[in-house]
Design a protein around this motif. Structure first.
Motif, short mmCIF file in Angstrom:
data_model
loop_
_atom_site.label_atom_id
_atom_site.label_comp_id
_atom_site.label_asym_id
_atom_site.label_seq_id
_atom_site.Cartn_x
_atom_site.Cartn_y
_atom_site.Cartn_z
N TYR A 259 0.90 -1.21 -0.10
CA TYR A 259 0.07 -0.09 0.08
C TYR A 259 0.84 1.13 -0.11
N ASP A 260 0.18 2.45 -0.29
CA ASP A 260 0.91 3.68 -0.28
C ASP A 260 2.04 3.73 -1.19
N CYS A 261 2.05 2.98 -2.41
CA CYS A 261 2.82 2.86 -3.27
C CYS A 261 2.43 3.35 -4.75
N TYR A 262 2.97 4.77 -5.02
CA TYR A 262 2.58 5.26 -6.23
C TYR A 262 3.30 5.07 -7.31
N VAL A 263 3.07 4.03 -8.18
CA VAL A 263 4.13 3.54 -9.26
C VAL A 263 4.03 4.21 -10.62
#
Length: 417
Positions: A259-263
């Motif tokens: 989570y909280d991973c902007y790829v």
């Protein structure tokens, strides 16, 4: 033109209320007494042609198909034409299983159906690409144009592969089968798989992959990781119980969740996490970060917003078009909760409104106000699913897992094709 034809044309063009009432009332009888006015078949055909107003529908997914069949069944005073760029219908939600079905070609047979069988026989079908839409006609790639009195745009959205099959010019059912077989082979060879986006499509795709490769995932022979920009799956319209239930189902199948991973995409590495610049380690990446509107070429000003979505009113009319004869429905519009639009709810709004417009009456049907929570069903392979029904005041009520599996996960709605 014969004197009788001239008189009919003049009467219709004046659009006086009494004449209009007589005109619509007599439509149903024209086929029976037309020959008493005009002896030859072409002249009778002329009378019928000018008597029927023209509805054109661009796009033949769930909304376009249902609207066309509803008009042809319940409003037979209209000529209904559907324009689509392929000659078959396919169940979009079922495409998440294209890569993992035991026999991809057999699965695609289940989720597709020729439009000639899907549409009512009274509906005229044109297979071609749209090159422009103006206020009066649709221009086609073959050089012809299709005039309309009312237009419905239902062209859906562009989804990333493999949800929307990339057919590279072969837009046949066989082309879809060939593509699914190729993608299935690539998935089988991949050791590290990433799904970027934890919305309902990303979760369902990950669930299908995890179900098919559960043994490899649990043994560590293969990895499957979901990267999601928020702290939990889905949007705020999904209840916490559903979110947690789907998370547990995926974890049990061996899926890793970050989570909280902007790829972001990278030309060099494929993808990286923006906050840390960490490279996403994967030899196969599926982007499920949401669709973009599949808006056809339109030369009408002020019809689209900055996302190229068609702006609509609460009656499904195009908001930026003063004439009022253009309507739009589904993912091509700026309706904020497109994924939760149901044909059973919205077709009874747009179809009567188009009829009212053509009759010169007020448009009284309106899009129902969205509830805080959506009525949804989310699957994670053919044996796991979760869903809830929106309930006023109380929020939502969870549905039993076995009901959701039977309703959706087992066949992904293909029985409705």
């Amino acid at each position: 033109m014969l004197p009788l034809e001239c008189e009919i044309t003049k009467l219709i063009s004046r659009r006086r209320p009494l004449i209009q009432y007589w005109y619509h009332s007599c439509l149903v009888f024209l086929p029976y007494f037309g020959k008493s006015f005009v002896k030859s078949k072409p002249k009778n055909a002329f009378i019928m042609a000018i008597a029927m107003k023209r509805i054109v529908i661009v796009g033949c997914g769930a909304y376009g198909t249902e609207a066309a069949n509803s008009f042809s069944k319940n409003y037979q005073q209209y000529q209904v034409t559907v324009i689509n760029n392929v000659d078959y219908y396919y169940m979009l939600p079922a495409t998440v299983r294209n890569l993992t079905a035991p026999d991809p070609e057999e699965w695609i047979e289940k989720l597709t159906r020729p439009l000639s069988e899907k549409l009512n026989s009274r509906v005229k079908l044109i297979i071609d690409d749209v090159v422009d839409i103006n206020s009066e006609r649709v221009e086609l790639a073959n050089g012809s144009s299709v005039p309309f009195d009312a237009l419905i745009i239902a062209t859906g959205a562009h989804w990333n592969a493999p949800i929307s099959p990339q057919l590279w010019g072969d837009r046949t059912i066989q082309g879809m089968k060939d593509y699914a077989r190729m993608e299935s082979d690539e998935l089988a060879k991949a050791k590290d798989v990433a799904v970027v986006g934890g919305g309902f499509v990303g979760v369902e795709l990950a669930g299908e992959i995890a179900h098919a490769y559960q043994d490899e995932l649990l043994s560590g022979e293969k990895t499957l990781t979901i990267y999601h920009a928020s702290s939990s799956f889905f949007s705020s319209h999904y209840g916490k119980k559903l979110k947690h239930g789907m998370e547990d189902s995926l974890l049990k199948l061996g899926v890793r969740i970050k989570y909280d991973c902007y790829v972001e995409r990278s030309a060099e590495s494929g993808a990286f996490i923006r906050s840390t610049n960490e490279v996403v380690v994967a030899d196969k990446i599926y982007w499920t970060t949401g669709p973009r509107a599949n808006t056809p070429p339109i030369s009408i000003a002020n019809l689209l917003n900055s996302k190229e979505e068609i702006k609509i009113t609460e009656t499904f009319q195009a908001a930026g078009h003063a004439k009022g004869n253009i309507f739009a429905i589904g993912d091509v519009t700026d309706y904020p909760r497109k994924a939760h639009m149901l044909t059973a709810t919205f077709i009874p709004v747009i179809v009567p409104n188009v009829d009212s417009y053509l009759r010169g009456r007020p448009l009284t049907k309106k899009i129902p106000k969205a509830k805080k929570y959506a009525t949804v069903a989310v699957s994670a392979g053919p044996e796991a699913a979760s869903g809830h029904i929106a309930i006023p005041v109380f929020g939502y009520v969870m549905l039993p897992k076995f009901v959701m599996v039977r309703m959706k996960a087992k066949n992904l709605w293909t029985e409705q094709v």
